[in-house]
Design a protein around this motif. Structure first.
Motif, PDB file in Angstrom:
ATOM      1  N   TYR A  17     -11.242  -1.811  -0.164  1.00 10.93           N
ATOM      2  CA  TYR A  17     -10.470  -0.566  -0.029  1.00 10.93           C
ATOM      3  C   TYR A  17      -9.605  -0.639   1.229  1.00 10.93           C
ATOM      4  N   PRO A  63       0.827  -1.217   0.000  1.00 10.58           N
ATOM      5  CA  PRO A  63       0.000   0.000   0.000  1.00 10.58           C
ATOM      6  C   PRO A  63       0.856   1.259   0.000  1.00 10.58           C
ATOM      7  N   GLU A  64       0.356   2.306  -0.644  1.00  9.92           N
ATOM      8  CA  GLU A  64       1.055   3.580  -0.672  1.00  9.92           C
ATOM      9  C   GLU A  64       1.177   4.141   0.740  1.00  9.92           C
ATOM     10  N   PHE A  73      -6.571  -3.142   1.039  1.00 11.34           N
ATOM     11  CA  PHE A  73      -5.413  -2.711   0.262  1.00 11.34           C
ATOM     12  C   PHE A  73      -4.930  -1.295   0.635  1.00 11.34           C
ATOM     13  N   GLY A  74      -5.535  -0.742   1.680  1.00  9.50           N
ATOM     14  CA  GLY A  74      -5.089   0.563   2.150  1.00  9.50           C
ATOM     15  C   GLY A  74      -5.343   1.689   1.154  1.00  9.50           C
ATOM     16  N   ILE A  75      -6.472   1.586   0.434  1.00 10.33           N
ATOM     17  CA  ILE A  75      -6.832   2.615  -0.544  1.00 10.33           C
ATOM     18  C   ILE A  75      -7.747   3.628   0.125  1.00 10.33           C
TER      19      ILE A  75
END
Length: 207
Positions: free
Chosen positions: A201, A56-57, A204-206
């Protein structure tokens, strides 16, 4: 690739009856991970893929205790010329795939496109005998692959539309991650179930 490498190491350990529970370090082969790419998106001849690319970003990738590097080689027609010169059957297969795509662009059905590509294949190609002798199986394989590719593209486009409706690219990003991981079932659920979409979401840490 990480799971594949793990299975290979497990096989190696069992075949050589290595004791992984002893006090001595078990000597293992140095892994070399290579993947062939023949998709339609434009790629360089060689791309290095890393497991950390999927993190994840905002996550500190350096903090991970595991990293995997894979060399992805573009085996589309016209790419990696030295590799193609060294491996004739691979070069012939690249030509075959490119011919199918050319025929598809002429509005041929996939079955007709495969038939025409086989018929147009030079007589001296090594793979010609196999393809002509297994024409039905080859067509079925190509139909399956093209149907999967079209399905993935449909989900990507749906993701882009959903992202526009929400005023963001969250859904498009989610679709890209799921399809890249082969999770088509989750992609379908996310496209129609908002609660499932919210859960993914978060997974995936979006934001």
């Amino acid at each position: 690739e990480l799971m594949y490498a793990g299975r290979l190491y497990d096989k190696h350990i069992h075949q050589h009856r290595l004791n992984i529970y002893g006090t001595k370090t078990v000597v293992l082969p140095v892994p070399k991970l290579v993947a062939f790419y023949n998709g339609t998106d434009e790629k360089e001849d060689e791309v290095i893929l890393r497991l950390s690319d999927a993190f994840p970003e905002g996550m500190d990738k350096a903090a991970s205790d595991i990293e995997v590097k894979v060399r992805m080689l573009n085996v589309n027609h016209g790419h990696n010329r030295k590799l193609m010169e060294a491996c004739g059957p691979l070069a012939e297969y690249a030509w075959f795939v490119e011919e199918i795509r050319k025929n598809k662009r002429k509005s041929m059905t996939i079955e007709a496109a495969v038939d025409q590509a086989i018929n147009d294949m030079p007589e001296n190609y090594v793979i010609r005998t196999y393809l002509t002798g297994n024409r039905a199986e080859v067509k079925n394989m190509c139909i399956t692959e093209y149907n999967e590719a079209e399905t993935m593209q449909m989900f990507k486009e749906e993701g882009q539309r959903e992202g526009q409706r929400e005023g963001e690219d969250k859904f498009a990003k989610l679709m890209e991650i799921l399809l890249g991981a082969g999770r088509t079932s989750d992609a379908r659920k996310a496209a129609s179930d908002r609660e499932e979409r919210m859960r993914l979401y978060k997974e995936f840490g979006i934001d």
